[in-house]
Motif scaffolding. Structure first.
Motif, PDB file in Angstrom:
ATOM      1  N   GLU A 134       0.522  -1.189  -0.019  1.00  0.00           N
ATOM      2  CA  GLU A 134       0.097   0.176   0.162  1.00  0.00           C
ATOM      3  C   GLU A 134       0.725   1.570   0.081  1.00  0.00           C
ATOM      4  O   GLU A 134       0.450   2.459  -0.805  1.00  0.00           O
ATOM      5  N   THR A 135       1.938   1.054   0.634  1.00  0.00           N
ATOM      6  CA  THR A 135       2.511   2.319   1.139  1.00  0.00           C
ATOM      7  C   THR A 135       3.543   2.461  -0.738  1.00  0.00           C
ATOM      8  O   THR A 135       3.756   3.932  -0.714  1.00  0.00           O
ATOM      9  N   ASN A 180       1.374  -7.058  -7.618  1.00  0.00           N
ATOM     10  CA  ASN A 180       0.494  -8.594  -6.816  1.00  0.00           C
ATOM     11  C   ASN A 180       1.357  -8.733  -5.636  1.00  0.00           C
ATOM     12  O   ASN A 180       3.059  -9.570  -5.243  1.00  0.00           O
ATOM     13  N   ARG A 181       0.261  -9.236  -4.413  1.00  0.00           N
ATOM     14  CA  ARG A 181       1.135  -9.879  -3.588  1.00  0.00           C
ATOM     15  C   ARG A 181       0.099 -11.298  -3.516  1.00  0.00           C
ATOM     16  O   ARG A 181      -0.242 -11.735  -3.677  1.00  0.00           O
ATOM     17  N   THR A 183      -2.950 -14.010  -6.574  1.00  0.00           N
ATOM     18  CA  THR A 183      -2.783 -13.045  -6.260  1.00  0.00           C
ATOM     19  C   THR A 183      -4.147 -11.712  -5.097  1.00  0.00           C
ATOM     20  O   THR A 183      -4.745 -11.902  -6.252  1.00  0.00           O
ATOM     21  N   THR A 184      -3.390 -11.035  -4.250  1.00  0.00           N
ATOM     22  CA  THR A 184      -3.966  -9.591  -4.159  1.00  0.00           C
ATOM     23  C   THR A 184      -2.898  -8.681  -4.284  1.00  0.00           C
ATOM     24  O   THR A 184      -1.727  -8.759  -4.086  1.00  0.00           O
ATOM     25  N   SER A 185      -4.065  -7.716  -5.408  1.00  0.00           N
ATOM     26  CA  SER A 185      -3.504  -6.606  -6.037  1.00  0.00           C
ATOM     27  C   SER A 185      -3.323  -5.657  -5.774  1.00  0.00           C
ATOM     28  O   SER A 185      -4.845  -5.426  -5.110  1.00  0.00           O
ATOM     29  N   HIS A 192      -7.867  -3.247  -3.610  1.00  0.00           N
ATOM     30  CA  HIS A 192      -6.820  -4.366  -3.303  1.00  0.00           C
ATOM     31  C   HIS A 192      -8.511  -5.586  -4.054  1.00  0.00           C
ATOM     32  O   HIS A 192      -9.095  -5.633  -3.446  1.00  0.00           O
ATOM     33  N   ASP A 193      -7.027  -6.183  -4.761  1.00  0.00           N
ATOM     34  CA  ASP A 193      -8.400  -7.028  -5.809  1.00  0.00           C
ATOM     35  C   ASP A 193      -8.189  -8.351  -5.659  1.00  0.00           C
ATOM     36  O   ASP A 193      -6.901  -8.458  -5.937  1.00  0.00           O
ATOM     37  N   ASP A 194      -8.922  -9.058  -5.474  1.00  0.00           N
ATOM     38  CA  ASP A 194      -8.371 -10.581  -5.543  1.00  0.00           C
ATOM     39  C   ASP A 194      -7.640 -11.291  -7.216  1.00  0.00           C
ATOM     40  O   ASP A 194      -9.383 -10.834  -8.098  1.00  0.00           O
TER      41      ASP A 194
END
Lengths: 100, 100, 100
Positions: free
Chosen positions: A18-19, A30-31, B34-36, B46-48
């Motif tokens: 987010e930062t 992408n996490r 992923t979470t974007s 924040h989206d899946d």
């Protein structure tokens, strides 16, 4: 355009992503969830971590790295740059506009 | 040989992966959750999503991109090409044979 | 420095990751869950697999590939090398020290 590969502990990953977007250092992040296997002090460890793939620009790259070093809980974080060989033009434009 | 990095909404990702393999535009597609985190219209979202990593060939790359643009639900999808520096010979051969 | 992209069946992935770190062929391995879509014998398959991203060095790369070929349950495993364009200096040093 650089994609920056960063690993972080799960409880720090969301705030780091987010930062980077909030400070306009990345257009999107992408996490992904990962289990990391590594050696530390002679012992093999397995930790739950997150991989962050931050989509940024040439111009913003150095500032993004500085920000990650400052915000990251590890002394020696994994921060690596991968450059794509091609990118969809409209996505590249959106990315450049999203990063100041 | 290119690996194409594509993000897509979860409910479109399976069908996109299957289409690329079915049309012989990719030998295989790895789908990861992923979470974007990104900025859109001034707000952070924040989206899946899914990350698709499509393993293709130099020759098929342009057609793969055209297919993704056509099938993808987004107007501005993330489509990026990463070229490997080396690849196991037998895997490269299988990949070339799987893509027409 | 190479990141090696390997796919493996879930029940072989942990032991492969641990072997690479234990033998000092990789400084760390990130394991991610994936669903792979591919064509084999004319049919499209969807399998749960793991993506292993092994962080290694130029010098250790060939031995790492040999080890994966030897330990991997597939005849034709996906083994690909991606070189980063930049890396945090302290992380590169730790990585070089972790790999003999």
């Amino acid at each position: 355009m650089p994609t920056v590969y960063i690993t972080a502990p799960p409880d720090a990953a969301d705030s780091l992503a987010e930062t980077l977007v909030d400070k306009r250092l990345a257009a999107c992040v992408n996490r992904l969830s990962t289990t990391s296997t590594y050696r530390w002090d002679g012992e093999i460890h397995h930790d739950d971590e997150a991989v962050l793939l931050a989509k940024t620009t040439d111009d913003a790259y150095d500032d993004l790295v500085d920000c990650v070093k400052r915000e990251h809980p590890y002394d020696v974080p994994c921060i690596e740059r991968f450059d794509e060989a091609d990118v969809l033009e409209s996505f590249a434009e959106w990315r450049a506009e999203s990063v100041e």
